[in-house]
Design a protein around this motif. Sequence first.
Motif, short mmCIF file in Angstrom:
data_model
loop_
_atom_site.label_atom_id
_atom_site.label_comp_id
_atom_site.label_asym_id
_atom_site.label_seq_id
_atom_site.Cartn_x
_atom_site.Cartn_y
_atom_site.Cartn_z
N LEU A 1 0.82 -1.21 0.00
CA LEU A 1 0.00 0.00 0.00
C LEU A 1 0.85 1.26 0.00
CD1 LEU A 1 -2.58 -1.19 2.65
CD2 LEU A 1 -3.02 -0.87 0.22
N LYS A 2 0.37 2.29 -0.68
CA LYS A 2 1.04 3.60 -0.63
C LYS A 2 1.00 4.17 0.78
CE LYS A 2 0.54 5.13 -5.36
NZ LYS A 2 -0.11 6.05 -6.30
N GLU B 1 -8.31 2.28 6.28
CA GLU B 1 -9.33 2.60 5.28
C GLU B 1 -8.86 2.19 3.88
OE1 GLU B 1 -11.73 6.45 3.43
OE2 GLU B 1 -10.47 6.73 5.18
N ASP B 2 -7.62 2.53 3.52
CA ASP B 2 -7.08 2.14 2.21
C ASP B 2 -7.00 0.62 2.10
OD1 ASP B 2 -6.85 4.82 1.64
OD2 ASP B 2 -4.67 4.79 1.38
N ARG B 3 -6.54 -0.02 3.16
CA ARG B 3 -6.44 -1.48 3.14
C ARG B 3 -7.81 -2.11 2.94
NH1 ARG B 3 -5.48 -4.57 8.50
NH2 ARG B 3 -7.72 -4.31 8.43
N ASP B 4 -8.81 -1.62 3.65
CA ASP B 4 -10.15 -2.17 3.53
C ASP B 4 -10.75 -1.94 2.14
OD1 ASP B 4 -9.87 -3.01 6.14
OD2 ASP B 4 -11.20 -1.48 6.98
N LYS B 5 -10.48 -0.79 1.54
CA LYS B 5 -10.94 -0.52 0.18
C LYS B 5 -10.32 -1.51 -0.80
CE LYS B 5 -11.67 4.46 0.53
NZ LYS B 5 -11.17 5.78 0.12
N LEU B 6 -9.02 -1.76 -0.64
CA LEU B 6 -8.34 -2.70 -1.53
C LEU B 6 -8.87 -4.12 -1.33
CD1 LEU B 6 -6.31 -3.23 -3.73
CD2 LEU B 6 -4.52 -3.33 -1.98
N VAL B 7 -9.06 -4.52 -0.10
CA VAL B 7 -9.62 -5.85 0.20
C VAL B 7 -10.98 -6.00 -0.47
CG1 VAL B 7 -10.59 -7.29 2.04
CG2 VAL B 7 -8.31 -6.28 2.32
N ASP C 1 8.36 -12.31 5.44
CA ASP C 1 8.26 -10.97 4.86
C ASP C 1 6.88 -10.42 5.19
OD1 ASP C 1 8.02 -8.68 3.35
OD2 ASP C 1 8.48 -9.64 1.43
N SER C 2 6.84 -9.45 6.05
CA SER C 2 5.55 -8.85 6.43
C SER C 2 5.48 -7.40 5.95
CB SER C 2 5.34 -8.94 7.94
OG SER C 2 6.40 -8.29 8.61
N SER C 3 6.20 -7.10 4.88
CA SER C 3 6.24 -5.73 4.38
C SER C 3 5.05 -5.38 3.49
CB SER C 3 7.54 -5.49 3.59
OG SER C 3 7.59 -6.33 2.44
N TRP C 4 4.30 -6.36 3.06
CA TRP C 4 3.15 -6.14 2.17
C TRP C 4 1.91 -5.83 3.00
CZ3 TRP C 4 -0.59 -9.86 3.05
CH2 TRP C 4 -0.17 -11.00 3.73
N GLY C 5 0.79 -5.50 2.32
CA GLY C 5 -0.43 -5.13 3.03
C GLY C 5 -1.60 -6.05 2.78
N VAL C 6 -1.79 -6.46 1.51
CA VAL C 6 -2.94 -7.29 1.13
C VAL C 6 -2.43 -8.38 0.19
CG1 VAL C 6 -5.18 -7.33 -0.08
CG2 VAL C 6 -4.56 -5.36 1.35
N SER C 7 -2.95 -9.60 0.37
CA SER C 7 -2.60 -10.69 -0.54
C SER C 7 -3.85 -11.23 -1.21
CB SER C 7 -1.88 -11.82 0.21
OG SER C 7 -2.78 -12.48 1.09
N GLU C 8 -3.62 -11.84 -2.35
CA GLU C 8 -4.71 -12.41 -3.14
C GLU C 8 -4.21 -13.74 -3.71
OE1 GLU C 8 -5.40 -11.42 -7.72
OE2 GLU C 8 -6.03 -9.81 -6.41
N LEU C 9 -4.98 -14.78 -3.53
CA LEU C 9 -4.66 -16.09 -4.09
C LEU C 9 -5.85 -16.51 -4.93
CD1 LEU C 9 -2.81 -18.57 -4.29
CD2 LEU C 9 -3.88 -19.42 -2.20
N LEU D 1 -4.16 2.99 -4.76
CA LEU D 1 -3.94 2.57 -3.37
C LEU D 1 -2.60 1.86 -3.17
CD1 LEU D 1 -7.51 1.19 -2.60
CD2 LEU D 1 -6.53 3.37 -1.82
N TRP D 2 -2.03 1.28 -4.22
CA TRP D 2 -0.81 0.51 -4.05
C TRP D 2 0.39 1.17 -4.73
CZ3 TRP D 2 -4.66 -2.24 -7.05
CH2 TRP D 2 -4.37 -2.35 -8.41
N GLU D 3 1.57 0.89 -4.15
CA GLU D 3 2.80 1.38 -4.75
C GLU D 3 3.56 0.26 -5.44
OE1 GLU D 3 6.18 2.48 -2.32
OE2 GLU D 3 5.19 1.67 -0.56
N LYS D 4 3.23 -0.99 -5.10
CA LYS D 4 3.96 -2.12 -5.67
C LYS D 4 3.06 -3.35 -5.64
CE LYS D 4 7.88 -5.02 -4.28
NZ LYS D 4 8.99 -5.11 -3.33
#
Length: 96
Positions: free
Chosen positions: A5-6, A12-18, A48-56, A84-87
């Motif tokens: 996430l940026k 709020e941003d995390r929940d929107k992306l989810v 690695d816990s540097s990310w915010g949201v995952s998708e499988l 919402l995301w930078e990477k």
Amino acid sequence: MFFWLKNPDSKEDRDKLVAGVKALSKIPTVKELHVGVVASTEQRDVIDSSWGVSELMFFSDLEGQATYQTHPIHLEFIKNHSHLWEKVIVYDAVEA
């Protein structure tokens, strides 16, 4: 797929992306979709816990995955949520 996430501290941003990622399950070729956020497990060198949201996502075949890429719901997701995301990192795999 993993999203960074940026604004990583914004719930709020995390929940929107989810919510946006979960909507991708409406694409007919998506057979299964699991969405996650970072777990509060013990920190170790291999984690690695540097990310915010995952998708499988699971597809029946490569053609289904190709259909997903250009599906209007996927394109709308990118349009409405990419701010919402930078990477993003994607790991594609087939069953061994």
